[in-house]
Design a protein around this motif. Structure first.
Motif, PDB file in Angstrom:
ATOM      1  N   VAL A 126      -3.754   1.467   9.145  1.00 14.52           N
ATOM      2  CA  VAL A 126      -3.863   0.952   7.778  1.00 14.52           C
ATOM      3  C   VAL A 126      -2.844   1.635   6.868  1.00 14.52           C
ATOM      4  N   MET A 134       2.922  -5.747  -4.669  1.00 14.28           N
ATOM      5  CA  MET A 134       3.662  -4.520  -4.966  1.00 14.28           C
ATOM      6  C   MET A 134       5.010  -4.826  -5.610  1.00 14.28           C
ATOM      7  N   LEU A 169      -2.931  -7.498   5.647  1.00 10.82           N
ATOM      8  CA  LEU A 169      -2.607  -6.348   4.810  1.00 10.82           C
ATOM      9  C   LEU A 169      -1.148  -6.397   4.355  1.00 10.82           C
ATOM     10  N   ALA A 215       4.272  -2.243   3.412  1.00 11.69           N
ATOM     11  CA  ALA A 215       4.233  -3.200   2.302  1.00 11.69           C
ATOM     12  C   ALA A 215       4.957  -2.655   1.078  1.00 11.69           C
ATOM     13  N   VAL A 216       4.743  -1.369   0.786  1.00 13.20           N
ATOM     14  CA  VAL A 216       5.430  -0.743  -0.357  1.00 13.20           C
ATOM     15  C   VAL A 216       6.940  -0.708  -0.114  1.00 13.20           C
ATOM     16  N   LEU A 222      -4.910  -7.481  -4.796  1.00  9.66           N
ATOM     17  CA  LEU A 222      -5.283  -6.153  -4.313  1.00  9.66           C
ATOM     18  C   LEU A 222      -6.780  -6.090  -3.963  1.00  9.66           C
ATOM     19  N   LEU A 275       0.275  -0.395   4.968  1.00 13.09           N
ATOM     20  CA  LEU A 275       0.377  -0.368   3.505  1.00 13.09           C
ATOM     21  C   LEU A 275       1.681   0.303   3.070  1.00 13.09           C
ATOM     22  N   THR A 276       2.092   1.342   3.799  1.00 15.25           N
ATOM     23  CA  THR A 276       3.392   1.960   3.515  1.00 15.25           C
ATOM     24  C   THR A 276       4.511   0.957   3.756  1.00 15.25           C
ATOM     25  N   LEU A 331      -9.721  -4.136   3.971  1.00 14.38           N
ATOM     26  CA  LEU A 331      -9.793  -2.715   4.299  1.00 14.38           C
ATOM     27  C   LEU A 331     -11.218  -2.188   4.402  1.00 14.38           C
ATOM     28  N   VAL A 383      -6.948  -7.348  -0.514  1.00 14.86           N
ATOM     29  CA  VAL A 383      -6.546  -6.292   0.423  1.00 14.86           C
ATOM     30  C   VAL A 383      -7.694  -5.308   0.626  1.00 14.86           C
ATOM     31  N   ALA A 398       0.124  -7.613   0.905  1.00 13.53           N
ATOM     32  CA  ALA A 398       0.146  -6.771  -0.292  1.00 13.53           C
ATOM     33  C   ALA A 398       1.565  -6.614  -0.840  1.00 13.53           C
TER      34      ALA A 398
END
Length: 304
Positions: free
Chosen positions: A155, A106, A99, A162-163, A131, A159-160, A138, A134, A102
């Motif tokens: 999860v 991004m 994950l 990754a951002v 994506l 993902l946060t 997920l 990803v 990602a």
């Protein structure tokens, strides 16, 4: 330039960062995330300072031309690190790693939004493919039985992270125009250490000696890994060494199985392959665009 040396350094960095993540995961049961971030950041600093001194870059490494840029980069980075570390305690290591891929996708999207970089159909298609990968990883977590549990939180955290990592890359792209790389590396560890101390009221603990050893080891190994990573780009271009980031998924599968009895699901494996393919396409395209820009540079305007 020495491409083989650069590749060897990058692979070593990938191994070290996977070991670091494993140590953080192993200690996550015993210490809160903020405390783990502190150990990771604080004990990386002596390694980085020694490295800068050996290179003769200590003076430039301690000189911040724009302290606010470093503070902002540190805040983004410590949020990315904290979310990633918290996710390691909730999800299998291979899944967190997959994950986390990602982040490059991004970065491409945020570069278009925040830096005005042109996002053509080719790169947009590659991002879409990544994506999709990803989403494949997920998919088992999106069932009604899984939603709302600790895995869902894991999860969301990864993902946060990754951002936040993508935002950090955008910030670094801005900083390299005015700041030395050595200063960016040093002040990230310093600001991350300071910001992590703000989590003391949320329940730091006095860990057992073996847990302290794991946390200190994570910091030292993380610092050494950062040095190997930075050094890799001195011997080979980004397009050469960047694809070896994806060796981390193989290591995560191996370490997850060996140390944590984690067996990746078929969806994690399939999604990882798709994400790696998309990342490879993006890296190849960036290389092509870089070569084109290099050829065009003598006749380009400053805005080009």
């Amino acid at each position: 330039m020495s491409p083989l040396r650069g590749i060897a350094l990058k692979l070593t960095a990938v191994v070290l960062f996977t070991i670091m993540a494993s140590l953080i995961k192993a200690s996550s049961e015993y210490v809160p995330t903020g405390e783990a971030v502190f150990f990771r950041s604080f004990f990386a600093m002596p390694v980085i300072v020694a490295w800068l001194a050996m290179r003769g870059d200590l003076r430039s490494g301690l000189k911040a031309k724009n302290p606010l840029l470093h503070i902002w980069r540190g805040l983004i980075g410590v949020m990315a690190m904290g979310c990633g570390f918290a996710a390691l305690g909730l999800l299998p290591l291979p899944e967190v790693t997959a994950l986390g891929f990602a982040a490059p996708m991004m970065t491409v999207l945020l570069a278009a939004l925040m830096l005005g970089e042109r996002l053509r159909a080719f790169r947009l298609s590659a991002v879409g493919l990544g994506l999709l990968g990803v989403l494949i990883v997920l998919w088992p977590r999106l069932s009604l039985d899984e939603l709302g549990g600790s895995a869902t939180l894991g999860v969301a955290l990864v993902l946060t992270s990754a951002v936040m990592r993508a935002l950090a890359q955008i910030q670094i792209r801005k900083m390299v125009a005015v700041e030395e790389t050595s200063a960016i590396v040093f002040y990230f560890s310093l600001t991350a250490t300071v910001f992590s101390l703000a989590t003391i009221p949320f329940g730091w603990v006095w860990p057992a000696p073996e847990v302290v050893m794991m946390l200190v080891g994570a910091g030292l190994i993380g610092g050494i890994g950062q040095i190997f990573l930075t050094s890799a780009y001195r011997f080979a271009g980004a397009a050469v060494v960047a694809p070896f980031d994806y060796a981390s998924i193989l290591l995560a599968i191996l370490f997850g199985y060996w140390f944590f009895d984690e067996v990746p699901t078929a969806m994690v494996l399939i999604g990882s392959v798709v994400v790696v393919a998309a990342g490879g396409i993006i890296i190849w395209r960036e290389r092509q665009l870089g070569l084109q820009r290099g050829k065009a540079r003598p006749t380009m305007t400053p805005q080009g």
